[in-house]
Design a protein around this motif. Sequence first.
Motif, PDB file in Angstrom:
ATOM      1  N   SER A  71      37.409  64.149  92.863  1.00 57.23           N
ATOM      2  CA  SER A  71      38.380  63.501  91.984  1.00 57.23           C
ATOM      3  C   SER A  71      39.770  63.925  92.416  1.00 57.23           C
ATOM      4  O   SER A  71      39.967  65.015  92.958  1.00 57.23           O
ATOM      5  N   LYS A  72      40.700  63.032  92.168  1.00 59.29           N
ATOM      6  CA  LYS A  72      42.083  63.277  92.584  1.00 59.29           C
ATOM      7  C   LYS A  72      42.655  64.510  91.889  1.00 59.29           C
ATOM      8  O   LYS A  72      43.369  65.299  92.504  1.00 59.29           O
ATOM      9  N   GLU A  73      42.333  64.686  90.602  1.00 53.44           N
ATOM     10  CA  GLU A  73      42.890  65.820  89.857  1.00 53.44           C
ATOM     11  C   GLU A  73      42.486  67.133  90.534  1.00 53.44           C
ATOM     12  O   GLU A  73      43.310  68.018  90.731  1.00 53.44           O
ATOM     13  N   VAL A  74      41.209  67.246  90.880  1.00 55.71           N
ATOM     14  CA  VAL A  74      40.719  68.482  91.509  1.00 55.71           C
ATOM     15  C   VAL A  74      41.392  68.672  92.869  1.00 55.71           C
ATOM     16  O   VAL A  74      41.883  69.757  93.191  1.00 55.71           O
ATOM     17  N   ALA A  75      41.461  67.590  93.642  1.00 52.85           N
ATOM     18  CA  ALA A  75      42.046  67.700  94.984  1.00 52.85           C
ATOM     19  C   ALA A  75      43.508  68.131  94.898  1.00 52.85           C
ATOM     20  O   ALA A  75      43.956  68.995  95.658  1.00 52.85           O
ATOM     21  N   LEU A  76      44.246  67.563  93.964  1.00 55.42           N
ATOM     22  CA  LEU A  76      45.667  67.897  93.872  1.00 55.42           C
ATOM     23  C   LEU A  76      45.884  69.314  93.324  1.00 55.42           C
ATOM     24  O   LEU A  76      46.804  70.017  93.732  1.00 55.42           O
ATOM     25  N   TYR A  77      45.007  69.723  92.425  1.00 57.03           N
ATOM     26  CA  TYR A  77      45.075  71.097  91.917  1.00 57.03           C
ATOM     27  C   TYR A  77      44.867  72.068  93.081  1.00 57.03           C
ATOM     28  O   TYR A  77      45.600  73.046  93.248  1.00 57.03           O
ATOM     29  N   PHE A  78      43.876  71.748  93.883  1.00 60.07           N
ATOM     30  CA  PHE A  78      43.573  72.604  95.034  1.00 60.07           C
ATOM     31  C   PHE A  78      44.750  72.622  96.013  1.00 60.07           C
ATOM     32  O   PHE A  78      45.133  73.687  96.515  1.00 60.07           O
ATOM     33  N   GLU A  79      45.325  71.453  96.261  1.00 61.17           N
ATOM     34  CA  GLU A  79      46.470  71.374  97.170  1.00 61.17           C
ATOM     35  C   GLU A  79      47.597  72.295  96.697  1.00 61.17           C
ATOM     36  O   GLU A  79      48.261  72.941  97.497  1.00 61.17           O
ATOM     37  N   GLU A  80      47.792  72.339  95.384  1.00 63.18           N
ATOM     38  CA  GLU A  80      48.857  73.188  94.868  1.00 63.18           C
ATOM     39  C   GLU A  80      48.473  74.662  94.942  1.00 63.18           C
ATOM     40  O   GLU A  80      49.285  75.519  95.289  1.00 63.18           O
ATOM     41  N   LEU A  81      47.215  74.908  94.648  1.00 62.76           N
ATOM     42  CA  LEU A  81      46.705  76.282  94.717  1.00 62.76           C
ATOM     43  C   LEU A  81      46.959  76.892  96.098  1.00 62.76           C
ATOM     44  O   LEU A  81      47.436  78.021  96.215  1.00 62.76           O
ATOM     45  N   ILE A  82      46.663  76.118  97.133  1.00 59.62           N
ATOM     46  CA  ILE A  82      46.799  76.680  98.485  1.00 59.62           C
ATOM     47  C   ILE A  82      48.248  76.708  98.985  1.00 59.62           C
ATOM     48  O   ILE A  82      48.517  77.245 100.040  1.00 59.62           O
ATOM     49  N   LYS A  95      35.690  55.974  93.641  1.00 56.81           N
ATOM     50  CA  LYS A  95      36.563  57.125  93.914  1.00 56.81           C
ATOM     51  C   LYS A  95      37.924  56.627  94.422  1.00 56.81           C
ATOM     52  O   LYS A  95      38.973  57.086  93.970  1.00 56.81           O
ATOM     53  N   LEU A  96      37.891  55.671  95.337  1.00 54.79           N
ATOM     54  CA  LEU A  96      39.139  55.170  95.922  1.00 54.79           C
ATOM     55  C   LEU A  96      40.033  54.508  94.876  1.00 54.79           C
ATOM     56  O   LEU A  96      41.230  54.784  94.812  1.00 54.79           O
ATOM     57  N   VAL A  97      39.479  53.625  94.050  1.00 60.21           N
ATOM     58  CA  VAL A  97      40.348  52.938  93.078  1.00 60.21           C
ATOM     59  C   VAL A  97      40.912  53.923  92.060  1.00 60.21           C
ATOM     60  O   VAL A  97      42.010  53.733  91.542  1.00 60.21           O
ATOM     61  N   ARG A  98      40.168  54.992  91.820  1.00 60.86           N
ATOM     62  CA  ARG A  98      40.704  56.028  90.925  1.00 60.86           C
ATOM     63  C   ARG A  98      41.823  56.807  91.594  1.00 60.86           C
ATOM     64  O   ARG A  98      42.831  57.127  90.972  1.00 60.86           O
ATOM     65  N   TYR A  99      41.665  57.125  92.873  1.00 60.50           N
ATOM     66  CA  TYR A  99      42.743  57.804  93.606  1.00 60.50           C
ATOM     67  C   TYR A  99      43.991  56.934  93.639  1.00 60.50           C
ATOM     68  O   TYR A  99      45.102  57.427  93.525  1.00 60.50           O
ATOM     69  N   LEU A 100      43.776  55.633  93.847  1.00 59.36           N
ATOM     70  CA  LEU A 100      44.922  54.720  93.928  1.00 59.36           C
ATOM     71  C   LEU A 100      45.519  54.453  92.549  1.00 59.36           C
ATOM     72  O   LEU A 100      46.593  53.875  92.437  1.00 59.36           O
ATOM     73  N   GLU A 101      44.751  54.855  91.514  1.00 57.84           N
ATOM     74  CA  GLU A 101      45.170  54.637  90.121  1.00 57.84           C
ATOM     75  C   GLU A 101      45.415  53.169  89.810  1.00 57.84           C
ATOM     76  O   GLU A 101      46.369  52.801  89.138  1.00 57.84           O
ATOM     77  N   ILE A 102      44.514  52.322  90.334  1.00 58.23           N
ATOM     78  CA  ILE A 102      44.664  50.893  90.046  1.00 58.23           C
ATOM     79  C   ILE A 102      43.588  50.405  89.070  1.00 58.23           C
ATOM     80  O   ILE A 102      43.679  49.314  88.534  1.00 58.23           O
ATOM     81  N   CYS A 103      42.564  51.225  88.840  1.00 56.13           N
ATOM     82  CA  CYS A 103      41.448  50.819  87.976  1.00 56.13           C
ATOM     83  C   CYS A 103      40.767  52.105  87.520  1.00 56.13           C
ATOM     84  O   CYS A 103      40.704  53.063  88.288  1.00 56.13           O
ATOM     85  N   LEU A 159      40.215  68.645  83.981  1.00 63.21           N
ATOM     86  CA  LEU A 159      41.142  69.575  84.624  1.00 63.21           C
ATOM     87  C   LEU A 159      42.579  69.399  84.111  1.00 63.21           C
ATOM     88  O   LEU A 159      43.336  70.362  83.996  1.00 63.21           O
ATOM     89  N   GLU A 160      42.938  68.141  83.776  1.00 62.94           N
ATOM     90  CA  GLU A 160      44.289  67.896  83.260  1.00 62.94           C
ATOM     91  C   GLU A 160      44.575  68.721  82.007  1.00 62.94           C
ATOM     92  O   GLU A 160      45.716  69.035  81.711  1.00 62.94           O
ATOM     93  N   GLU A 161      43.512  69.038  81.265  1.00 64.01           N
ATOM     94  CA  GLU A 161      43.710  69.784  80.015  1.00 64.01           C
ATOM     95  C   GLU A 161      43.590  71.295  80.216  1.00 64.01           C
ATOM     96  O   GLU A 161      43.723  72.062  79.261  1.00 64.01           O
ATOM     97  N   PHE A 162      43.309  71.705  81.431  1.00 63.77           N
ATOM     98  CA  PHE A 162      43.153  73.135  81.721  1.00 63.77           C
ATOM     99  C   PHE A 162      44.535  73.780  81.683  1.00 63.77           C
ATOM    100  O   PHE A 162      45.457  73.345  82.373  1.00 63.77           O
ATOM    101  N   PRO A 163      44.713  74.830  80.851  1.00 64.03           N
ATOM    102  CA  PRO A 163      46.071  75.338  80.626  1.00 64.03           C
ATOM    103  C   PRO A 163      46.650  76.169  81.767  1.00 64.03           C
ATOM    104  O   PRO A 163      47.858  76.374  81.802  1.00 64.03           O
ATOM    105  N   VAL A 164      45.806  76.652  82.672  1.00 63.32           N
ATOM    106  CA  VAL A 164      46.317  77.600  83.664  1.00 63.32           C
ATOM    107  C   VAL A 164      46.836  76.877  84.903  1.00 63.32           C
ATOM    108  O   VAL A 164      46.144  76.041  85.484  1.00 63.32           O
ATOM    109  N   LYS A 165      48.040  77.225  85.310  1.00 63.37           N
ATOM    110  CA  LYS A 165      48.655  76.590  86.481  1.00 63.37           C
ATOM    111  C   LYS A 165      48.025  77.134  87.762  1.00 63.37           C
ATOM    112  O   LYS A 165      47.610  78.298  87.808  1.00 63.37           O
TER     113      LYS A 165
END
Length: 487
Positions: A331-342, A183-191, A370-376
Amino acid sequence: MDFKEELLDKYEAVIGLEVHIQLNTKTKAYSSDRYKYGDSPNSDVSVISLGHPGTLPRFNKQVMNYAVKLGVALDCEITEKMNFARKNYFYPDLPKGYQITQDLTPICTGGAVKIKDEKGNDKLVHLTRIHWEEDAGKSIHDLDPFNTLVDLNRAGVPLLEIVSEPEIKSSEEAYNYLYEVRKLVRYLEICNGNMEEGSLRCDANISVMPKGSDTFGTKVEVKNMNSMRNVQKAIEFEIRRQIIANETGEEIKQETRAYDALNNRTLSMRSKESDNDYRYFPEPDLPIIRVSQEYVSEVKETMPPLPDQLYRKFTEELKLSDYDSKILTDSKEVALYFEELIQHNTNYKSCANWLIGDIKSYLNDKAIELEEFPVKPEAIAELVRIIDEGKVSNSVASQKIFPLIVENPEKSALKIAEENNLVQDSDEDSIKDYILQVFENNPSEVERYKGGEKQLVGFFMGQLMKVSGGKADPKSANKLIRELLEQ
Ligand code: ADP
Ligand code: MG
């Protein structure tokens, strides 16, 4: 001897993991060759990857950046002055005859990975070191019946090896540890963290000792697991094998074993005595590197949000449950989507429910990310708002409006509700008309209610939703039904 589960109470396991993460840098660790998984064999190579005599390595600064990021995220000490070392051995997929790695000066020391133990409590698994090295090529044994094929695309690809202290107690903890690292290396986007492709690999060192003992048993290193589940299964098998050996007085040899996934067992590969002496010595072709304090501070300032920080924010500040927060930060995508939602709606719990519920099931159904989900996030925030304002009911929002938003992601939720005549009637008169219509259609139920079958109110609600097309506000409708029946 057959294994009996009671024996697990007599022994305790000690596990240390060595995890290799393959970095997603554009170029290799010590050359400008590129690497992409799946490229045709031996195409991502130059004279450097091929180890031609006279070629010189140059270190890749991006690797340093990634290593420091990982070190900072795991609370490690970053080594100020470090060098590289040659690890010498012969293998067909290692044309240079040595790997450039780090021996006495790994880029990170100390630090820890936070995991859940078997009881679900937080536990720190401390790290010995993280060092920077290069991958070897790939020997392919199963493609040609007579020959081993060699693909050198991977030769020279940067790796970071994360070595843990022997503090892991069970296969489940080992699984949790890998889960957190991935999970961490994916968040850091290094691997990309993909074990099946070999971008994340794990060797497990395992020993057992009688419960309560303070001397560790002889460790065995198990390799060859290509999924997190297989790491868990290999450890489970190995613990049982070692316990049986202990019980029957058989000596456990320090050796390297391979996991055989097909038969769920481990098999001896080589013993410690036959192990290579790598004759490490400082790499003469690369300079000593200094990592300045300023550099580390710069990296610290540009760190992306980390899963643990977000988890704490969601549970402590937003008061979301442990369960919700865990899913939201998985996953980072879900967390960031949520951050924007709130940012757009502070009904945190409803926002979380929509993301974890309707949106996730939609993604699962369509097998998309989630990246392919069309709704903002903004549009979902509006949907939550019009529910909270009583303009539409939850079920209409979920069953009717949500699918329409997905089809028309640019349109506002309220507009969709209005255009499709889905705005809820909380106006008493119109609900009353609907209710009276329900009574008219169901005279015998009305009689039964009056005779004492009060639970029929649920039936009337159901009928009302049908005739009103789901538009009646349930709370006021429920009250009105009772009032009208009691008259
Ligand atoms: P080696 O020199 O054989 O590679 P290290 O001391 O570097 O051994 O340890 C390698 C890994 O093995 C580390 O992750 C460490 O935590 C783990 N380890 C060391 N001793 C034991 C043991 N007795 N049982 C299980 N794991 C161990
Ligand atoms: Mg080792």
